[in-house]
Scaffold this motif. Structure first.
Motif, mmCIF file in Angstrom:
data_model
loop_
_atom_site.group_PDB
_atom_site.id
_atom_site.type_symbol
_atom_site.label_atom_id
_atom_site.label_comp_id
_atom_site.label_asym_id
_atom_site.label_seq_id
_atom_site.Cartn_x
_atom_site.Cartn_y
_atom_site.Cartn_z
ATOM 1 N N ALA A 170 46.262 -34.103 -1.860
ATOM 2 C CA ALA A 170 47.035 -33.289 -0.910
ATOM 3 C C ALA A 170 46.865 -31.776 -1.058
ATOM 4 N N CYS A 171 46.549 -31.285 -2.225
ATOM 5 C CA CYS A 171 46.338 -29.838 -2.419
ATOM 6 C C CYS A 171 45.029 -29.757 -3.192
ATOM 7 N N CYS A 172 43.928 -29.921 -2.478
ATOM 8 C CA CYS A 172 42.691 -30.332 -3.159
ATOM 9 C C CYS A 172 41.784 -29.209 -3.638
ATOM 10 N N ALA A 173 41.898 -28.035 -3.029
ATOM 11 C CA ALA A 173 40.894 -26.998 -3.309
ATOM 12 C C ALA A 173 41.073 -26.383 -4.709
ATOM 13 N N PRO A 174 39.986 -26.080 -5.416
ATOM 14 C CA PRO A 174 38.580 -26.123 -4.998
ATOM 15 C C PRO A 174 37.905 -27.481 -5.122
ATOM 16 N N GLY A 175 38.646 -28.515 -5.453
ATOM 17 C CA GLY A 175 38.063 -29.855 -5.385
ATOM 18 C C GLY A 175 37.665 -30.474 -6.704
ATOM 19 N N GLY A 176 38.120 -29.896 -7.808
ATOM 20 C CA GLY A 176 37.783 -30.455 -9.123
ATOM 21 C C GLY A 176 38.231 -31.910 -9.240
ATOM 22 N N LYS A 177 39.489 -32.167 -8.894
ATOM 23 C CA LYS A 177 40.010 -33.535 -9.040
ATOM 24 C C LYS A 177 39.524 -34.421 -7.898
ATOM 25 N N THR A 178 39.251 -33.824 -6.733
ATOM 26 C CA THR A 178 38.715 -34.581 -5.600
ATOM 27 C C THR A 178 37.423 -35.287 -6.029
ATOM 28 N N LEU B 154 43.038 -32.644 1.510
ATOM 29 C CA LEU B 154 43.779 -31.692 2.336
ATOM 30 C C LEU B 154 44.039 -30.401 1.557
ATOM 31 N N ASP B 155 43.949 -29.271 2.230
ATOM 32 C CA ASP B 155 44.400 -28.021 1.620
ATOM 33 C C ASP B 155 44.814 -27.073 2.735
ATOM 34 N N ALA B 156 45.796 -26.225 2.425
ATOM 35 C CA ALA B 156 46.319 -25.312 3.446
ATOM 36 C C ALA B 156 45.392 -24.124 3.669
ATOM 37 N N ASP B 157 44.482 -23.882 2.714
ATOM 38 C CA ASP B 157 43.671 -22.668 2.779
ATOM 39 C C ASP B 157 42.234 -23.008 3.194
ATOM 40 N N SER C 78 39.651 -21.251 3.651
ATOM 41 C CA SER C 78 38.554 -20.601 2.919
ATOM 42 C C SER C 78 38.302 -21.327 1.595
ATOM 43 N N ARG C 79 39.358 -21.825 0.975
ATOM 44 C CA ARG C 79 39.179 -22.576 -0.277
ATOM 45 C C ARG C 79 38.528 -23.940 -0.017
ATOM 46 N N LEU C 80 38.703 -24.457 1.217
ATOM 47 C CA LEU C 80 38.088 -25.754 1.543
ATOM 48 C C LEU C 80 36.561 -25.660 1.572
ATOM 49 N N ALA D 117 42.035 -29.175 6.908
ATOM 50 C CA ALA D 117 42.883 -28.000 6.652
ATOM 51 C C ALA D 117 44.262 -28.317 7.197
ATOM 52 N N GLY D 118 45.274 -28.293 6.343
ATOM 53 C CA GLY D 118 46.620 -28.622 6.815
ATOM 54 C C GLY D 118 47.649 -28.372 5.739
ATOM 55 N N ASP D 119 48.909 -28.418 6.161
ATOM 56 C CA ASP D 119 50.035 -28.111 5.278
ATOM 57 C C ASP D 119 50.616 -29.417 4.712
ATOM 58 N N ALA D 120 50.635 -29.526 3.400
ATOM 59 C CA ALA D 120 51.154 -30.746 2.770
ATOM 60 C C ALA D 120 52.668 -30.880 2.951
ATOM 61 N N ALA D 121 53.312 -29.815 3.425
ATOM 62 C CA ALA D 121 54.752 -29.890 3.677
ATOM 63 C C ALA D 121 55.041 -30.259 5.131
ATOM 64 N N ALA E 89 49.316 -35.062 -5.721
ATOM 65 C CA ALA E 89 49.974 -33.825 -5.276
ATOM 66 C C ALA E 89 49.820 -32.785 -6.385
ATOM 67 N N ASP E 90 48.700 -32.074 -6.340
ATOM 68 C CA ASP E 90 48.407 -31.049 -7.360
ATOM 69 C C ASP E 90 48.957 -29.738 -6.817
ATOM 70 N N VAL E 91 50.256 -29.581 -6.925
ATOM 71 C CA VAL E 91 51.011 -28.590 -6.146
ATOM 72 C C VAL E 91 50.722 -27.129 -6.537
ATOM 73 N N PRO E 92 50.908 -26.218 -5.570
ATOM 74 C CA PRO E 92 50.831 -24.792 -5.922
ATOM 75 C C PRO E 92 51.924 -24.466 -6.942
ATOM 76 N N CYS E 93 51.593 -23.672 -7.948
ATOM 77 C CA CYS E 93 52.570 -23.396 -9.021
ATOM 78 C C CYS E 93 52.288 -22.040 -9.640
HETATM 79 C C1 LIG Z 1 46.501 -26.059 -8.202
HETATM 80 S S1 LIG Z 1 45.527 -25.758 -6.811
HETATM 81 C C2 LIG Z 1 44.738 -27.302 -6.617
HETATM 82 C C3 LIG Z 1 43.579 -27.529 -7.552
HETATM 83 C C4 LIG Z 1 42.744 -28.740 -7.158
HETATM 84 N N1 LIG Z 1 43.535 -29.939 -7.024
HETATM 85 C C5 LIG Z 1 41.611 -29.013 -8.120
HETATM 86 O O1 LIG Z 1 41.731 -29.883 -8.987
HETATM 87 O O2 LIG Z 1 40.575 -28.353 -8.008
HETATM 88 C C6 LIG Z 1 46.715 -25.794 -5.528
HETATM 89 C C7 LIG Z 1 46.141 -25.776 -4.129
HETATM 90 O O3 LIG Z 1 47.225 -25.990 -3.230
HETATM 91 C C8 LIG Z 1 46.908 -25.342 -2.018
HETATM 92 N N2 LIG Z 1 48.168 -25.257 -1.253
HETATM 93 C C9 LIG Z 1 49.183 -24.373 -1.389
HETATM 94 N N3 LIG Z 1 50.171 -24.663 -0.534
HETATM 95 C C10 LIG Z 1 49.780 -25.762 0.151
HETATM 96 C C11 LIG Z 1 50.370 -26.536 1.196
HETATM 97 N N4 LIG Z 1 51.554 -26.238 1.673
HETATM 98 N N5 LIG Z 1 49.663 -27.575 1.669
HETATM 99 C C12 LIG Z 1 48.428 -27.881 1.194
HETATM 100 N N6 LIG Z 1 47.837 -27.176 0.209
HETATM 101 C C13 LIG Z 1 48.493 -26.135 -0.288
HETATM 102 C C14 LIG Z 1 46.300 -24.034 -2.446
HETATM 103 O O4 LIG Z 1 45.502 -23.497 -1.414
HETATM 104 C C15 LIG Z 1 45.488 -24.478 -3.665
HETATM 105 O O5 LIG Z 1 44.156 -24.721 -3.297
#
Ligand SMILES: C[S@@+](CC[C@H](N)C(=O)[O-])C[C@H]1O[C@@H](n2cnc3c(N)ncnc32)[C@H](O)[C@@H]1O
Length: 432
Positions: free
Chosen positions: A253-261, A275-278, A280-282, A300-304, A319-323
């Motif tokens: 759900a928050c995949c960028a830059p895709g390490g875990k993907t 999926l990722d909200a950003d 450019s990071r996709l 590209a989309g919002d996980a919320a 869900a590798d959430v923004p933190c």
């Molecule tokens: C911790 S990073 C993810 C790292 C990634 N899972 C990896 O292993 O490479 C968090 C990601 O969440 C994305 N993000 C932030 N808010 C988001 C939202 N509402 N929906 C989807 N992605 C979101 C950010 O753009 C960022 O790429």
């Protein structure tokens, strides 16, 4: 060499003004195109080092200044030089002379001769009074640990046994760790391949290869063909925890830059939505997948929100959430100084919108892995506890069985950062 100090001071100054180091350093380097590759490398080391120990060098500088400096560029040159005098092997008088030269390179300093004299006097004062200054900082925790005081206080409260080690670990150089695609080659065979290229590596928990010293990715055998990826060992624990089986529909759900993907796909997943909200990071996710030669549906989309969702439930969700990223400060030394205490609550609020929304998309019996790269409890078990109170259909499963995690220090899914790995948090939730 003064050019390296000058570039580093430029980058440090930008970070102290609120800019990310990953953006500030390339900008600083671009401003000095005449720098040699060696000077560029040294400038990078100096910027990272100064920010890693900013709490300490700033505390010394405050003591050395009669009043705050009005020119922030001179202030940053002094910070870099003090970092060198405290932590670098460079000769002290060379460092002082280079700092003076770096000041003379500045455009429009108020009065160059005055500024050069000031920098020279401050640094020589430091060298003369080092011991006295050090003893007057002995009880200053920001100077001792190089973290903001609110951060130190939080860790003390949340980790009464581990806080000191966690702070110190965060100031060390992170190792370069590889994830090997076991579908392509065994760990042992790949280690031999590395040895043939004179790249020394040790195997960690039968899972990952930790390089003795960092190597440019172009020099890592098989990197461009997707045989290996660079990924911290803590992050490599995520995909196996998802308990993947052929045919499962999976959401990252928050995949960028895709390490875990990439790891999820290497473990055999054939139906992955990333999926990722950003957007450019996709682009980085796309290039990672191209390198690994593995397919996923990238959105590209919002996980919320659910406006991107087709309504078909997922069997597994990551869900590798923004933190706050407080668990990866070794790699992102600027985070300690860019984060404000109030940011914790805003990340918590963001996570609290994402988690319940993704939960609605999870099939009955399915599993959601909540991950953060933070060590702050509010973003981790605190967040999960609130979620569990509001969602009777959720059960938190134990993650003691993280492959190899018995060898790691973990407190109920919280990996305590160590020399070998960063500080990740894992909560595995099942839908009843
Ligand atoms: C911790 S990073 C993810 C790292 C990634 N899972 C990896 O292993 O490479 C968090 C990601 O969440 C994305 N993000 C932030 N808010 C988001 C939202 N509402 N929906 C989807 N992605 C979101 C950010 O753009 C960022 O790429």
């Amino acid at each position: 060499m003064y050019l390296s100090q000058q570039i580093a001071a430029h980058a440090v100054n930008q970070v102290l003004l609120g800019r990310n180091l990953t953006l500030a350093l390339p900008t600083a380097l671009a401003a000095f195109p005449q720098a040699t590759p060696q000077q560029r490398g040294a400038a990078q080391d100096l910027s990272y080092g100064t920010l890693r120990f900013y709490g300490e060098v700033d505390a010394y500088l405050v003591q050395l200044l009669a009043k705050p400096l009005s020119d922030d560029r001179i202030h940053s040159i002094l910070l870099v030089a003090l970092y060198q005098l405290l932590h670098d092997k460079a000769d002290a008088f060379t460092v002082v002379n280079q700092a003076v030269q770096a000041v003379s390179l500045l455009k429009r300093p108020a009065a160059k001769a005055w500024a050069k004299g000031l920098v020279n006097a401050i640094l020589r004062n430091f060298l003369r009074q080092k011991e006295t200054l050090a003893s007057s900082l002995a009880n200053n925790e920001m100077a001792t640990y190089s973290y903001p005081q609110w951060w130190i206080n939080k860790l003390k409260r949340q980790y009464p046994l581990h806080w000191q080690g966690m702070l110190l670990t965060g100031n060390t150089h992170p190792p370069m760790t590889l994830r090997v695609n076991r579908k392509k080659i065994s760990l042992a065979d790949y280690q031999q391949l590395l040895a043939r290229q004179d790249i020394a590596a040790t195997c960690l928990a039968g899972q990952a290869l930790v390089l003795s010293k960092p190597v440019a990715v172009e020099k890592i055998p098989g990197f461009s063909d997707g045989v290996v990826s660079v990924q911290d060992y803590g992050a490599q624990l995520a995909a196996p925890l998802l308990d993947l089986k052929p045919g499962l529909r999976v959401l990252d759900a928050c995949c960028a830059p895709g390490g875990k993907t990439g790891h999820i796909l290497e473990l055999g997943c054939t139906d992955l939505t990333a999926l990722d909200a950003d957007p450019s990071r996709l682009l980085r996710v796309q290039s990672n997948l191209a390198r690994l030669q593995l397919p996923a549906q990238v959105i590209a989309g919002d996980a919320a929100s659910s406006d991107w969702w087709d309504g078909v439930p997922f069997d597994r969700i990551l869900a590798d959430v923004p933190c706050t990223a407080s668990g990866i400060v070794r790699r992102h030394v600027d985070i300690k100084w860019l984060r404000r205490e109030a940011d914790v609550a805003s990340f918590v609020a963001q996570q609290a919108r994402i988690l319940p929304n993704l939960w609605r998309m999870l099939a009955k019996g399915g599993k959601l892995l909540y991950v953060s790269c933070s060590v702050f409890n509010e973003e981790n078990q605190g967040q999960v506890d609130t979620f569990l109170q509001n969602n009777a259909d959720a059960t938190q499963l134990a993650v003691d069985s993280i492959a190899g995690a018995d060898k790691l220090t973990q407190l109920n899914g919280q990996l305590i950062p160590s020399v070998a790995h960063d500080g990740f948090f894992y909560a595995l939730l099942q839908k009843n």
